[in-house]
Scaffold this motif. Structure first.
Motif, mmCIF file in Angstrom:
data_model
loop_
_atom_site.group_PDB
_atom_site.id
_atom_site.type_symbol
_atom_site.label_atom_id
_atom_site.label_comp_id
_atom_site.label_asym_id
_atom_site.label_seq_id
_atom_site.Cartn_x
_atom_site.Cartn_y
_atom_site.Cartn_z
ATOM 1 N N SER A 179 10.465 10.552 1.527
ATOM 2 C CA SER A 179 9.180 9.903 2.091
ATOM 3 C C SER A 179 8.937 8.729 2.322
ATOM 4 O O SER A 179 8.413 8.705 3.384
ATOM 5 C CB SER A 179 8.048 10.748 1.752
ATOM 6 O OG SER A 179 8.043 10.524 -0.214
ATOM 7 N N THR B 269 0.807 6.234 -14.686
ATOM 8 C CA THR B 269 -0.313 7.624 -13.900
ATOM 9 C C THR B 269 -1.740 8.451 -15.408
ATOM 10 O O THR B 269 -2.053 9.776 -14.359
ATOM 11 C CB THR B 269 0.506 7.865 -13.350
ATOM 12 O OG1 THR B 269 1.460 8.969 -14.467
ATOM 13 C CG2 THR B 269 1.187 7.122 -12.316
ATOM 14 N N ALA C 144 0.639 -1.295 -0.225
ATOM 15 C CA ALA C 144 -0.122 0.321 0.047
ATOM 16 C C ALA C 144 0.695 1.272 -0.184
ATOM 17 O O ALA C 144 0.271 2.765 -1.111
ATOM 18 C CB ALA C 144 -1.071 0.068 1.361
ATOM 19 N N MET C 145 1.675 1.480 0.689
ATOM 20 C CA MET C 145 3.066 2.480 0.579
ATOM 21 C C MET C 145 3.443 2.546 -0.660
ATOM 22 O O MET C 145 3.945 3.690 -1.300
ATOM 23 C CB MET C 145 4.181 2.176 1.627
ATOM 24 C CG MET C 145 3.980 2.555 3.636
ATOM 25 S SD MET C 145 5.122 2.118 4.231
ATOM 26 C CE MET C 145 4.380 1.383 5.995
ATOM 27 N N LEU C 146 3.974 1.346 -1.294
ATOM 28 C CA LEU C 146 4.644 2.277 -2.262
ATOM 29 C C LEU C 146 3.819 2.599 -3.601
ATOM 30 O O LEU C 146 2.580 2.584 -3.624
ATOM 31 C CB LEU C 146 5.463 0.494 -2.954
ATOM 32 C CG LEU C 146 6.370 -0.487 -2.130
ATOM 33 C CD1 LEU C 146 6.418 -1.428 -3.080
ATOM 34 C CD2 LEU C 146 7.540 0.082 -2.148
ATOM 35 N N PRO C 147 4.912 3.667 -4.578
ATOM 36 C CA PRO C 147 3.606 4.140 -5.640
ATOM 37 C C PRO C 147 2.565 2.905 -6.634
ATOM 38 O O PRO C 147 1.194 3.644 -6.543
ATOM 39 C CB PRO C 147 4.312 4.185 -6.294
ATOM 40 C CG PRO C 147 6.189 4.166 -6.197
ATOM 41 C CD PRO C 147 6.103 3.578 -4.770
ATOM 42 N N GLY C 148 2.879 2.138 -6.210
ATOM 43 C CA GLY C 148 2.126 0.553 -7.266
ATOM 44 C C GLY C 148 1.912 1.092 -8.882
ATOM 45 O O GLY C 148 1.054 0.793 -9.476
ATOM 46 N N SER C 149 3.362 1.591 -9.255
ATOM 47 C CA SER C 149 3.047 1.900 -11.272
ATOM 48 C C SER C 149 3.801 0.940 -11.376
ATOM 49 O O SER C 149 3.960 0.915 -12.742
ATOM 50 C CB SER C 149 3.780 3.410 -11.852
ATOM 51 O OG SER C 149 5.074 3.293 -10.698
ATOM 52 N N ASN C 150 4.640 -0.430 -10.607
ATOM 53 C CA ASN C 150 4.465 -0.904 -11.324
ATOM 54 C C ASN C 150 5.838 -0.760 -12.294
ATOM 55 O O ASN C 150 6.048 -1.323 -13.165
ATOM 56 C CB ASN C 150 3.430 -2.129 -11.606
ATOM 57 C CG ASN C 150 3.343 -2.602 -11.319
ATOM 58 O OD1 ASN C 150 3.488 -2.886 -9.846
ATOM 59 N ND2 ASN C 150 1.838 -2.637 -11.347
ATOM 60 N N PRO D 208 10.641 6.138 -7.200
ATOM 61 C CA PRO D 208 9.849 7.320 -7.146
ATOM 62 C C PRO D 208 9.267 7.657 -5.761
ATOM 63 O O PRO D 208 8.781 8.816 -5.695
ATOM 64 C CB PRO D 208 8.845 6.306 -7.634
ATOM 65 C CG PRO D 208 9.385 5.747 -9.250
ATOM 66 C CD PRO D 208 10.772 5.471 -8.273
ATOM 67 N N GLY D 209 10.089 6.729 -5.486
ATOM 68 C CA GLY D 209 9.213 7.145 -3.701
ATOM 69 C C GLY D 209 10.397 7.820 -2.961
ATOM 70 O O GLY D 209 8.958 8.942 -2.135
ATOM 71 N N LYS E 10 9.491 3.304 9.470
ATOM 72 C CA LYS E 10 9.210 3.294 10.914
ATOM 73 C C LYS E 10 7.901 2.351 10.614
ATOM 74 O O LYS E 10 8.041 1.919 11.859
ATOM 75 C CB LYS E 10 8.440 4.274 10.955
ATOM 76 C CG LYS E 10 7.168 5.041 11.660
ATOM 77 C CD LYS E 10 6.355 6.903 11.285
ATOM 78 C CE LYS E 10 5.797 6.744 12.560
ATOM 79 N NZ LYS E 10 4.893 8.857 12.046
ATOM 80 N N GLU F 256 11.165 6.945 5.166
ATOM 81 C CA GLU F 256 10.890 7.366 5.951
ATOM 82 C C GLU F 256 9.739 6.289 6.754
ATOM 83 O O GLU F 256 9.789 5.661 7.576
ATOM 84 C CB GLU F 256 10.482 8.988 6.370
ATOM 85 C CG GLU F 256 11.863 9.743 6.017
ATOM 86 C CD GLU F 256 11.884 11.435 6.160
ATOM 87 O OE1 GLU F 256 12.157 12.376 6.202
ATOM 88 O OE2 GLU F 256 10.552 11.105 5.899
ATOM 89 N N ASN G 160 5.110 10.292 -11.617
ATOM 90 C CA ASN G 160 5.584 10.325 -10.204
ATOM 91 C C ASN G 160 7.269 9.004 -11.094
ATOM 92 O O ASN G 160 7.682 8.903 -10.009
ATOM 93 C CB ASN G 160 4.837 8.748 -9.698
ATOM 94 C CG ASN G 160 5.434 7.675 -10.051
ATOM 95 O OD1 ASN G 160 5.533 7.534 -11.050
ATOM 96 N ND2 ASN G 160 4.801 6.757 -8.928
#
Lengths: 493, 180
Positions: free
Chosen positions: B77, B122, B39-45, B73-74, B84, B80, B141
């Motif tokens: 941020s 995107t 879910a955190m990753l951009p998802g653009s593969n 691309p991430g 976490k 981080e 992105n």
């Protein structure tokens, strides 16, 4: 009147050398560079095109959105162009700026003089203030009309007029109170009227005895306005500190002063309100202090908005090339990279400092003396926040109150090791904003990716359906053809 | 013949029942960490991490096979938030300049072939066949998928320009004074 002690604070050398010098009007230069964003909120939308002839006081750009302010022309002449020009900002990056050429004729636009504003409804006063493009002239540049409307919507029993001017060097509010006392007091009455006749307190630091005296005399016969001398201590003029000193109440973290029933306006804002509501004149000039050892004739000057700092310094004269140019006061002002930057509504001072005036401290390791903790008016622990930010522990720094920091610079001033504490907090606050922006962009992009995937599946389905339909059509046609052939054969037979 | 049909039906039925029960009671729960990371990753593969897509990259990060900074691309941020979530300490002093990149179409060489905007996950590229294309910076992105499909090499990655809106105070340089 009761007053309550505030915590922290420092006593910088006052250097208010210009407090005895009368305000002088600066002639409007040939060209004015008027940025379209001189306030907090959305930039104003240009309502003039290049080449259009304009009169003094004419509307140049209109406020757009809920938080914005209109901009008016300080001279008659014509709009030359709308260009990208260095912004009044420490980076000096370009911003959309309207260039107005002054024809020197000073032809005013007809100002409709309204009826006695003290008989106007609060909403009408706020509307006039908004039409005149007035923003908080103490430096915060928040649109005043929006603030007044905010105060009208809630119970605002106390209006505080901020005449503290706690920054060293600056004396423009002091001179304004001394020279245009009656206009300032009238502006304050109009502001009080706009807030349904709130109880009004004018706070002036004790280092301005003449201003206190004159303001006291002028307000003697007005029931709900009181002048209150406050101790000379930086940052007494900061909104949260002044409210706490006068009312004994703290603005809760993340809340506005209006939430606890207090509203703060600056002396210069009150004067601008007087001009706007009493005489129908928009905000096109302001009074600023020009000081610093590099200046030949330091003093207070009434300058047109949009005048380049280089033009102003030419008028005041320079003894030497300034080692640093600062917009605002020395504690919270911003160093600017060069003088080809226009003066805007929020600028209350220009300091051209000589090399001798700059502090030449180098940075040493923190000795944990806690001078910064004693100096912090917000009760934070600057040394801990800075050491966390040095290691990029942003979340931990936010946990111990980075968002409550008002960036007053008292910690940096008091640090014996010369650590640029307030610079760390500027950096940290910037990172918070960047992170929020990045998060927003990431979320939007994720949304786009998902929408695209859904669309791709739908397109594929539609393609297949169309193909199936076409196949069926072809099959039907072939069947019909076969049928026909069959019947012709049968006929022939 | 009857017995043959009966035997095979019984065999198929019992095996099916066994598989259904196994799927229900011996289910291996998907690692929630992998789901969170996905879910955190951009998802653009985009594949810049070296894995086939964001799902595989998430698994690799969760099992420690990939480093936290694998996703260009991430950016910072993402590192981080990953640090976490995984509860690890990450040293940011080695993170190179966090200047985000976006694609840029050089209009003089764009032939309007429309391949790039079909490749863009995107929808950040606008255009039509035989028309010059353009990139919407706020939607890009920096996944670079469009770069490879361009036949005229008119697409480039450029740094996002600093403006008044994204300018930030730099981090103070630690210059320790010489001990006397």
């Amino acid at each position: 009147m009761n007053s309550y002690p505030i915590r922290g604070g420092v006593h910088p050398d006052e250097r208010k050398f210009t407090s005895e010098i009368t305000i002088r009007r600066v002639p409007t230069p040939k060209r004015l560079y008027i940025p379209l964003k001189q306030h907090i909120g959305a930039p104003a939308k240009p309502s003039r095109v290049p080449g259009e002839i304009i009169l003094k006081g004419a509307l140049l750009a209109r406020a757009q959105g809920s938080v914005s302010a209109s901009i008016h022309s300080p001279c008659s002449g014509y709009v030359e162009d709308i260009i990208d020009w260095a912004a009044p900002h420490p980076s000096g990056l370009p911003t959309k700026t309207m260039v107005v050429v002054n024809d020197g004729k000073e032809i005013h636009e007809d100002a409709s003089v309204p009826v006695n504003p003290l008989f106007l409804r609060p909403e009408v006063i706020a509307e006039r203030v908004g039409q005149s493009g007035i923003v908080g002239l103490g430096g915060a540049t928040f649109p005043s009309a929006v603030k007044l409307t905010l105060g009208q919507g809630r119970l605002t029993p106390i209006l505080i007029i901020n005449g503290c001017e706690c920054e060293p060097y600056l004396t423009c509010d002091d001179r304004l109170m001394q020279e245009r006392t009656l206009d300032v007091v009238d502006g304050i009455r109009i502001l009080a009227q706009a807030l349904n006749g709130s109880e009004t307190i004018i706070a002036i630091e004790k280092n301005k005895p003449e201003a206190i005296q004159l303001m006291r005399e002028a307000t003697k016969k007005i029931g709900n306005i009181k002048v209150m001398p406050v101790p000379t201590r930086y940052p007494m003029g900061s909104e949260k500190q002044l409210i706490e000193h006068i009312t004994g109440r703290q603005v809760p973290s993340g809340k506005l002063s209006a939430d606890i029933g207090v509203m703060l306006h600056n002396i210069a804002t009150a004067y601008a309100v007087n001009r706007a509501v009493r005489e129908g004149k928009p905000l096109i000039t302001r009074i600023i202090t020009v000081a610093g050892e590099a200046v030949e004739q330091p003093g207070n000057y009434e300058v047109p908005i949009g005048m380049l700092i280089s033009d102003l310094l030419d008028f005041c004269g320079l003894k030497e090339q300034p080692a640093r140019l600062i917009m605002g006061g020395p504690m919270m002002g911003q160093a600017i990279p060069h003088a080809n930057i226009p003066l805007t509504k929020g600028c209350n001072g220009i300091l051209a400092l000589s090399a001798a005036e700059l502090s030449q401290r180098s940075e040493h390791p923190c000795i944990r003396c806690a001078s910064c903790v004693d100096a912090c008016p917000m009760g934070l622990s600057p040394l801990s926040m800075a050491s966390l930010l040095k290691r990029d522990k942003l979340d931990e720094a936010v946990d111990i109150g980075l968002k409550d920091c008002i960036l007053c610079g008292a910690c940096s001033f008091s640090c014996p090791s010369g650590i640029p504490l307030v610079h760390y907090f500027n950096y940290g606050k910037g990172e918070i904003v960047s992170r929020a922006q990045q998060q927003r962009k990431d979320d939007e992009i994720k949304q786009l990716i998902q929408e695209r995937q859904v669309r791709m599946v739908r397109l594929e389905q539609e393609r297949e359906e169309a193909m199936a339909k076409r196949k069926a059509e072809i099959a039907a046609r072939k069947a019909a053809q076969a049928q026909q052939e069959h019947s012709t054969k049968a006929e022939a037979a | 013949m009857i017995s043959g049909i009966f035997t095979l039906t019984l065999l198929g039925g019992s095996l099916g029942l066994f598989l259904a029960l196994a799927a229900r009671y011996l289910k291996v729960a998907a690692d929630p960490i992998v789901e969170d990371i996905t879910a955190m990753l951009p998802g653009s593969n985009c594949g810049q991490c070296g894995f086939a897509g964001c799902g595989q990259a998430a698994e690799a990060v969760a099992t420690g096979q990939a480093k936290l900074d694998m996703c260009p691309p991430g950016g910072k941020s993402l590192i981080e938030s990953l640090a976490k979530r995984l509860g690890v300490d990450w040293d940011f002093s080695h993170v190179t300049a966090n200047v985000p990149n976006v694609a840029y179409v050089m209009e003089s060489t764009c032939i309007g072939c429309a391949r790039c905007f079909k490749a863009c996950p995107t929808d950040a590229i606008v255009g039509a066949p035989k028309q010059i294309h353009s990139v919407i910076n706020s939607a890009c992105n920096g996944c670079r998928l469009c770069i490879d499909v361009c036949p005229t090499e008119c697409l480039q990655m450029v740094e996002v320009q600093t403006t008044l809106e994204n300018w930030r105070w730099y981090k103070p340089q630690v210059i320790q004074a010489q001990a006397a």
